[in-house]
Enzyme design. Structure first.
Site, PDB file in Angstrom:
ATOM      1  N   ASN A 157       0.958  -8.199  -5.550  1.00 30.32           N
ATOM      2  CA  ASN A 157       0.450  -6.991  -6.190  1.00 30.32           C
ATOM      3  C   ASN A 157      -0.989  -6.784  -5.765  1.00 30.32           C
ATOM      4  O   ASN A 157      -1.744  -7.759  -5.611  1.00 30.32           O
ATOM      5  CB  ASN A 157       0.455  -7.142  -7.711  1.00 30.32           C
ATOM      6  CG  ASN A 157       1.838  -7.094  -8.340  1.00 30.32           C
ATOM      7  OD1 ASN A 157       2.032  -7.642  -9.424  1.00 30.32           O
ATOM      8  ND2 ASN A 157       2.789  -6.443  -7.717  1.00 30.32           N
ATOM      9  N   ASP A 158      -1.406  -5.539  -5.613  1.00 33.21           N
ATOM     10  CA  ASP A 158      -2.831  -5.311  -5.426  1.00 33.21           C
ATOM     11  C   ASP A 158      -3.525  -5.538  -6.772  1.00 33.21           C
ATOM     12  O   ASP A 158      -2.897  -5.460  -7.834  1.00 33.21           O
ATOM     13  CB  ASP A 158      -3.097  -3.900  -4.903  1.00 33.21           C
ATOM     14  CG  ASP A 158      -4.265  -3.867  -3.927  1.00 33.21           C
ATOM     15  OD1 ASP A 158      -5.131  -4.757  -4.027  1.00 33.21           O
ATOM     16  OD2 ASP A 158      -4.308  -2.977  -3.076  1.00 33.21           O
ATOM     17  N   HIS A 193      -9.441 -15.733  -2.638  1.00 31.82           N
ATOM     18  CA  HIS A 193      -9.876 -14.946  -1.484  1.00 31.82           C
ATOM     19  C   HIS A 193     -11.256 -15.449  -1.050  1.00 31.82           C
ATOM     20  O   HIS A 193     -12.164 -15.573  -1.872  1.00 31.82           O
ATOM     21  CB  HIS A 193      -9.915 -13.472  -1.857  1.00 31.82           C
ATOM     22  CG  HIS A 193      -8.564 -12.898  -2.133  1.00 31.82           C
ATOM     23  ND1 HIS A 193      -7.952 -11.984  -1.306  1.00 31.82           N
ATOM     24  CD2 HIS A 193      -7.677 -13.137  -3.135  1.00 31.82           C
ATOM     25  CE1 HIS A 193      -6.760 -11.673  -1.784  1.00 31.82           C
ATOM     26  NE2 HIS A 193      -6.562 -12.367  -2.904  1.00 31.82           N
ATOM     27  N   LYS A 230       0.842  -1.199   0.000  1.00 25.76           N
ATOM     28  CA  LYS A 230       0.000   0.000   0.000  1.00 25.76           C
ATOM     29  C   LYS A 230       0.875   1.245   0.000  1.00 25.76           C
ATOM     30  O   LYS A 230       1.928   1.240   0.637  1.00 25.76           O
ATOM     31  CB  LYS A 230      -0.922   0.005   1.225  1.00 25.76           C
ATOM     32  CG  LYS A 230      -1.876  -1.173   1.304  1.00 25.76           C
ATOM     33  CD  LYS A 230      -2.979  -1.114   0.267  1.00 25.76           C
ATOM     34  CE  LYS A 230      -3.973  -2.259   0.458  1.00 25.76           C
ATOM     35  NZ  LYS A 230      -5.074  -2.220  -0.510  1.00 25.76           N
TER      36      LYS A 230
END
Length: 467
Positions: free
Chosen positions: A179-180, A306, A152
């Site tokens: 990585n986001d 997720h 972040k």
């Protein structure tokens, strides 16, 4: 009503030739049985009226409504799995059961609540290849969760700044960085340069700590060739085991997931589900549930997906549903709200399979069963509002340590910095493991003590917290 699609009580739907699904259905001006027949027709062989060109064979492929619960607006539909692309194509299944039916003008509510895959169908699909067990072996982590982070801010860092935070997190004891989901090939952080800088940071920290690390790279792209180019470039730079391929499975699509699964079977395939809430949130009348999405991800061959924070972090989702999704990911035998799923390609009554299920229930290893007999497990990946203070609570809620955490602000917002944030996560876990309160354990652990003070003041509210 199209009566040919209504066969209430038909026992043949349990003969292994059908994928089963439960829908919550409601029409605008139609009875539940009428709506059920229309959905069964549209999601298999039919249309809004009886098809005049149907043949005896095509009619044998009709979806069948075999049970209706008028009180709760529930409909059970059996789909002959022979109607699906024989190439093990999950996209094709979703086009049938979660495609046009969502756009039918006569349908007010259409939510898929559960699905069941028979052994004869599971044989046709890839399932995971590279699992959390393989990652554990690479990282030399036996029992505890794999502790990871999302860098972040998610966008805006240069490649060097990004890699520096990876280094800090790994230096503090973290295992895994991703990585986001929106990170791509932006002009301020060129993709190739980012990969190179991550490799340099990883090499340095591994030399300093003597511990291996993993980075998950987002390879979602505008087209097939670009996605493959990214994957091949990562392979040319990183050493085997040190990287995962992240694909935004909802926005990039099922074909992207299955392409990577088949072209790179020895790489951890990280299914990020950005966008799933449009389908899965409980208040949405059209779509499917998180457990349904999770089952299809395992069928497609994702190594991890997720699955939600079980009412503990910032993402919507009840503890019951998110724990159920985690079980669908991990377990050989998992229970949904409507179906019991055995991820087996052999009959349920097989003695070896029953022994494996018994071992799993007792927390014992069943890997000697032989992986040719089952669909391998998929790893729950946990993100969205977690911080060191919540680690123990989440483990207690989900009932397993077989998962990967990917904390963002939960480590990078630590007042002492990212390295201290990572260390605080490990310290919080040790406190839980030793059954010591965080406050007691933190007396001589500055990183955890500062984390307790800071994150107590920044608790994430969650409407499902008390569910």
């Amino acid at each position: 009503m199209q009566k040919e699609y209504i066969q209430i009580g038909n026992p043949n739907v349990f003969n292994g030739q059908y994928m089963l699904a439960v829908f919550r259905l409601e029409g605008y001006d139609s009875s539940l049985v009428d709506v059920a027949s229309e959905v069964a027709a549209e999601s298999s062989t039919g249309s809004f009226v009886k098809i005049g060109t149907a043949t005896a064979f095509s009619e044998s492929l009709d979806a069948l409504v075999y049970r209706i619960d008028e009180k709760n607006n529930l409909v059970w539909i059996a789909y002959p799995w022979r109607i699906f692309d024989r190439g093990g194509n999950v996209q094709n299944i979703m086009t049938f059961i979660a495609g046009n039916v969502f756009g039918m003008a006569s349908v007010k509510v259409c939510k898929i609540l559960d699905v069941y895959f028979p052994p004869q169908m599971l044989v046709q699909y890839d399932g995971p290849e590279y699992t959390i067990d393989d990652m554990r072996k690479y990282l030399n982590i036996q029992e505890r969760p794999i502790f990871g982070s999302i860098i972040k801010p998610k966008i805006g860092l240069t490649s060097s700044e990004y890699a520096e935070l990876c280094y800090d997190f790994w230096s503090g004891g973290g295992d895994f960085v991703k990585n986001d989901e929106p990170q791509a090939d932006q002009d301020f952080c060129p993709y190739d340069k980012m990969v190179q800088d991550v490799k340099h940071a990883m090499d340095r920290v591994e030399q300093e700590t003597g511990k291996t690390k993993v980075h998950s790279f987002n390879i979602s792209s505008s087209d097939y060739d670009t996605m493959i180019k990214k994957a091949d470039y990562i392979q040319s730079v990183m050493k085997p085991g040190s990287y995962a391929f992240l694909v935004d499975g909802i926005t990039a699509g099922w074909m992207a997931i299955q392409t990577i699964r088949r072209k790179y079977p020895n790489v951890f395939l990280h299914f990020h589900r950005a966008g799933h809430g449009a389908f899965t949130r409980d208040e949405n009348p059209i779509g499917y549930t998180v457990p349904v999405l999770t089952k299809f991800a395992r069928l497609a061959g994702a190594s991890g997906i997720h699955t939600g924070t079980a009412g503990i972090g910032k993402m919507a989702g009840s503890p019951k549903e998110d724990v159920m999704a985690a079980n669908h990911s991990l377990r050989l035998y998992s229970e949904g709200d409507y179906f019991k799923q055995i991820w087996s390609e052999i009959p349920e009554k097989d003695a070896d399979l029953q022994l494996a299920i018994q071992k799993e229930a007792q927390g014992e290893d069943y890997s000697n069963l032989g992986y040719w007999r089952i669909t391998k497990k998929m790893c729950p990946i946990i993100s969205g509002g977690l911080n060191p203070l919540l680690i123990g609570e989440f483990i207690d809620t989900v009932g397993t340590q077989d998962f990967i955490t990917t904390m963002g602000a939960g480590v990078h917002s630590h007042p002492m910095g990212t390295k201290a944030g990572a260390t605080a996560v490990l310290q919080a876990y040790e406190a839980w493991k030793q059954k010591i309160s965080l406050e007691e354990y933190a007396k001589d652990k500055e990183e955890l003590r500062v984390a307790i003070d800071f994150y107590t003041k920044h608790e994430v509210p969650h409407p499902d917290k008390q569910v």
